[in-house]
Design a protein around this motif. Structure first.
Motif, PDB file in Angstrom:
ATOM      1  N   ASN A   8       0.806  -1.221   0.000  1.00  0.00           N
ATOM      2  CA  ASN A   8       0.000   0.000   0.000  1.00  0.00           C
ATOM      3  C   ASN A   8       0.842   1.275   0.000  1.00  0.00           C
ATOM      4  OD1 ASN A   8      -3.107  -0.576   0.312  1.00  0.00           O
ATOM      5  ND2 ASN A   8      -2.050  -2.144   1.505  1.00  0.00           N
ATOM      6  N   GLY A   9       2.095   1.162  -0.392  1.00  0.00           N
ATOM      7  CA  GLY A   9       2.900   2.353  -0.636  1.00  0.00           C
ATOM      8  C   GLY A   9       3.812   2.810   0.476  1.00  0.00           C
ATOM      9  N   HIS A  10       3.919   2.036   1.551  1.00  0.00           N
ATOM     10  CA  HIS A  10       4.787   2.429   2.656  1.00  0.00           C
ATOM     11  C   HIS A  10       6.253   2.342   2.246  1.00  0.00           C
ATOM     12  CE1 HIS A  10       6.603   2.796   6.532  1.00  0.00           C
ATOM     13  NE2 HIS A  10       6.782   1.503   6.734  1.00  0.00           N
ATOM     14  N   VAL A  11       7.028   3.386   2.599  1.00  0.00           N
ATOM     15  CA  VAL A  11       8.473   3.409   2.372  1.00  0.00           C
ATOM     16  C   VAL A  11       9.154   3.547   3.732  1.00  0.00           C
ATOM     17  CG1 VAL A  11      10.411   4.560   1.247  1.00  0.00           C
ATOM     18  CG2 VAL A  11       8.174   4.490   0.114  1.00  0.00           C
ATOM     19  N   PRO A  12       9.702   2.453   4.299  1.00  0.00           N
ATOM     20  CA  PRO A  12      10.316   2.512   5.636  1.00  0.00           C
ATOM     21  C   PRO A  12      11.734   3.076   5.594  1.00  0.00           C
ATOM     22  CG  PRO A  12      10.404   0.270   4.814  1.00  0.00           C
ATOM     23  CD  PRO A  12       9.664   1.067   3.775  1.00  0.00           C
ATOM     24  N   ARG A  50      24.341  -4.818   8.008  1.00  0.00           N
ATOM     25  CA  ARG A  50      23.953  -6.195   7.711  1.00  0.00           C
ATOM     26  C   ARG A  50      22.665  -6.512   8.459  1.00  0.00           C
ATOM     27  NH1 ARG A  50      25.829 -11.374   9.818  1.00  0.00           N
ATOM     28  NH2 ARG A  50      27.044 -10.200  11.339  1.00  0.00           N
ATOM     29  N   TYR A  51      21.772  -7.213   7.785  1.00  0.00           N
ATOM     30  CA  TYR A  51      20.516  -7.638   8.399  1.00  0.00           C
ATOM     31  C   TYR A  51      20.484  -9.157   8.504  1.00  0.00           C
ATOM     32  CZ  TYR A  51      18.687  -2.922   7.529  1.00  0.00           C
ATOM     33  OH  TYR A  51      18.485  -1.563   7.517  1.00  0.00           O
ATOM     34  N   ILE A  52      19.984  -9.642   9.634  1.00  0.00           N
ATOM     35  CA  ILE A  52      19.854 -11.082   9.834  1.00  0.00           C
ATOM     36  C   ILE A  52      18.491 -11.385  10.449  1.00  0.00           C
ATOM     37  CG2 ILE A  52      22.312 -11.617   9.987  1.00  0.00           C
ATOM     38  CD1 ILE A  52      22.132 -11.490  12.995  1.00  0.00           C
ATOM     39  N   ALA A  53      17.930 -12.527  10.063  1.00  0.00           N
ATOM     40  CA  ALA A  53      16.631 -12.956  10.582  1.00  0.00           C
ATOM     41  C   ALA A  53      16.832 -14.113  11.551  1.00  0.00           C
ATOM     42  CB  ALA A  53      15.715 -13.379   9.436  1.00  0.00           C
ATOM     43  N   GLY A  54      16.027 -14.121  12.622  1.00  0.00           N
ATOM     44  CA  GLY A  54      16.104 -15.245  13.540  1.00  0.00           C
ATOM     45  C   GLY A  54      15.874 -14.854  14.981  1.00  0.00           C
ATOM     46  N   ASP A  55      16.105 -15.824  15.856  1.00  0.00           N
ATOM     47  CA  ASP A  55      15.851 -15.692  17.289  1.00  0.00           C
ATOM     48  C   ASP A  55      17.043 -15.029  17.975  1.00  0.00           C
ATOM     49  OD1 ASP A  55      15.233 -15.984  19.968  1.00  0.00           O
ATOM     50  OD2 ASP A  55      14.749 -18.118  19.839  1.00  0.00           O
ATOM     51  N   CYS A  68      10.258  -8.803   7.091  1.00  0.00           N
ATOM     52  CA  CYS A  68      10.794  -7.494   7.470  1.00  0.00           C
ATOM     53  C   CYS A  68      12.264  -7.378   7.065  1.00  0.00           C
ATOM     54  CB  CYS A  68      10.642  -7.281   8.977  1.00  0.00           C
ATOM     55  SG  CYS A  68       8.998  -6.743   9.501  1.00  0.00           S
ATOM     56  N   ILE A  69      13.024  -8.436   7.283  1.00  0.00           N
ATOM     57  CA  ILE A  69      14.441  -8.418   6.907  1.00  0.00           C
ATOM     58  C   ILE A  69      14.593  -8.321   5.397  1.00  0.00           C
ATOM     59  CG2 ILE A  69      16.551  -9.812   6.874  1.00  0.00           C
ATOM     60  CD1 ILE A  69      15.971  -8.408   9.552  1.00  0.00           C
ATOM     61  N   GLU A  70      13.746  -9.007   4.670  1.00  0.00           N
ATOM     62  CA  GLU A  70      13.777  -8.932   3.207  1.00  0.00           C
ATOM     63  C   GLU A  70      13.519  -7.507   2.726  1.00  0.00           C
ATOM     64  OE1 GLU A  70      10.860 -10.501  -0.325  1.00  0.00           O
ATOM     65  OE2 GLU A  70      11.407 -11.951   1.225  1.00  0.00           O
ATOM     66  N   VAL A  71      12.522  -6.846   3.314  1.00  0.00           N
ATOM     67  CA  VAL A  71      12.223  -5.459   2.966  1.00  0.00           C
ATOM     68  C   VAL A  71      13.383  -4.553   3.351  1.00  0.00           C
ATOM     69  CG1 VAL A  71      10.756  -3.482   3.536  1.00  0.00           C
ATOM     70  CG2 VAL A  71       9.721  -5.709   3.054  1.00  0.00           C
ATOM     71  N   ALA A  72      13.944  -4.746   4.545  1.00  0.00           N
ATOM     72  CA  ALA A  72      15.080  -3.933   4.991  1.00  0.00           C
ATOM     73  C   ALA A  72      16.250  -4.038   4.018  1.00  0.00           C
ATOM     74  CB  ALA A  72      15.507  -4.374   6.391  1.00  0.00           C
ATOM     75  N   GLN A  73      16.532  -5.242   3.566  1.00  0.00           N
ATOM     76  CA  GLN A  73      17.629  -5.450   2.624  1.00  0.00           C
ATOM     77  C   GLN A  73      17.358  -4.759   1.293  1.00  0.00           C
ATOM     78  OE1 GLN A  73      17.624  -9.737   2.828  1.00  0.00           O
ATOM     79  NE2 GLN A  73      19.319  -9.801   4.296  1.00  0.00           N
ATOM     80  N   GLN A  74      16.114  -4.801   0.840  1.00  0.00           N
ATOM     81  CA  GLN A  74      15.761  -4.158  -0.426  1.00  0.00           C
ATOM     82  C   GLN A  74      15.897  -2.645  -0.325  1.00  0.00           C
ATOM     83  OE1 GLN A  74      11.798  -5.660  -1.026  1.00  0.00           O
ATOM     84  NE2 GLN A  74      12.493  -7.629  -1.835  1.00  0.00           N
ATOM     85  N   ASP A 133      19.505   2.359  -1.423  1.00  0.00           N
ATOM     86  CA  ASP A 133      19.893   3.566  -0.690  1.00  0.00           C
ATOM     87  C   ASP A 133      20.813   4.462  -1.526  1.00  0.00           C
ATOM     88  OD1 ASP A 133      20.511   5.447   1.233  1.00  0.00           O
ATOM     89  OD2 ASP A 133      21.904   4.142   2.321  1.00  0.00           O
ATOM     90  N   PRO A 134      20.425   5.707  -1.819  1.00  0.00           N
ATOM     91  CA  PRO A 134      21.302   6.614  -2.570  1.00  0.00           C
ATOM     92  C   PRO A 134      22.600   6.943  -1.852  1.00  0.00           C
ATOM     93  CG  PRO A 134      19.037   7.429  -2.521  1.00  0.00           C
ATOM     94  CD  PRO A 134      19.115   6.311  -1.533  1.00  0.00           C
TER      95      PRO A 134
END
Length: 325
Positions: free
Chosen positions: A27-31, A132-137, A111-117, A122-123
């Protein structure tokens, strides 16, 4: 909680935030604090307008950034930061843009996938520190090592953990000697009926002037007013009428009573401040016209601070910095 229940809760928690970020992005959110844009998908959230993002999330970032620099006394490039519960990564990204060596961790793989994208587009990618982003516990991620982190940040994440001793002890283990833990959290156990009554007053007056995102009928019957205060009290505590959590299975797991005493037990307090009482619950819902929204939001923010400082309303979020001795 046994291990199977813990695993089940983590799975449900991840699924809740996977679904949330997918819907928001669709829906257009840009984090991204620098590149966010107007997004009418949000009806009462600071992400609705860039000027609200600046007053809310950018201020939080600046507070965290400046605290790390001041209390470490080092250049950003020499400070390794871990953000726990980074979500789609906007804070981690901005810390990296400030020169820090940053790791963002979240349970939600989406969320990590979006963060990486976002980070890849990033300009300022060529100018920032390591990211670096990592997913997990967080409690058992194999890429997190003993005494390897200079600063650990929890921004609206610590209250999602029920076993506060395990979570905070893990932070202590990961931090280098002298390392910092920075906690910026809502504390919904401090919401009082008076907070709800004030919120009803303010939202009703805004609505009567056509300046709020929803119409709130004016009622002068005492019983009806009391019932609405009770409903709003539950809402401000992020609970339904039966006491269940609204955002995710682990939301509202810990309040001030659970978080703060352990922070002061396990770390040496370097800084503490109360933050806001109602500001975050209102600015995204303002409908004062594009020319006036930011001015009204700034007014509400300053009034919030005055009312908290005077003790008229209890703050329902805090910022804490502790040091590992």
């Amino acid at each position: 909680m046994n291990s199977s229940q813990h695993s089940y809760n983590l799975t449900q928690e991840a699924q809740a935030f996977d679904s949330q970020i997918e819907e928001r992005i669709a829906n257009g959110h840009v984090p991204d604090l620098r590149l966010t844009k107007p997004c009418d998908y949000f009806y009462n959230n600071s992400w609705r307008r860039p000027e609200f993002v600046k007053l809310d999330f950018v201020e939080q970032f600046e507070l965290i950034r400046d605290s790390i620099l001041r209390l470490t006394g080092r250049n950003a490039a020499d400070v390794r930061v871990l953000e726990v519960g980074c979500g789609p990564g906007y804070l981690s990204l901005e810390l990296a843009r400030s020169g820090f060596d940053v790791v963002g961790l979240d349970l939600s793989s989406k969320c990590i996938e979006v963060a990486q994208q976002v980070a890849e587009r990033d300009p300022w990618k060529g100018e920032r520190g390591a990211l670096r982003y990592i997913a997990g516990d967080y409690l058992c991620h194999p890429e997190l090592h003993h005494e390897s982190i200079d600063a650990i940040v929890f921004l609206g994440a610590l209250h999602h953990f029920g076993d506060q001793r395990a979570i905070q002890q893990r932070a202590r283990d990961l931090l280098k000697p002298g390392g910092l833990i920075l906690v910026h959290e809502p504390v919904r156990d401090r919401v009082e009926k008076g907070s709800a009554a004030f919120a009803l007053l303010l939202s009703t007056l805004l609505s009567l002037g056509g300046k709020f995102y929803k119409d709130i009928p004016l009622c002068d019957e005492p019983d009806a007013i009391s019932a609405e205060v009770e409903r709003l009290y539950n809402s401000l505590r992020y609970e339904s009428e039966d006491g269940s959590n609204l955002q995710s299975v682990n939301d509202n797991e810990a309040g001030y009573a659970e978080m703060y005493p352990l922070l002061t037990e396990l770390f040496v307090q370097a800084h503490f401040e109360w933050r806001y009482a109602f500001f975050h619950e209102f600015i995204g819902g303002l409908r004062c016209g594009e020319a006036d929204n930011a001015r009204v939001a700034r007014f509400l923010k300053e009034m919030d601070k005055i009312l908290v400082d005077a003790g008229t309303l209890p703050a329902t979020e805090f910022f804490y910095v502790g040091r590992k001795n």
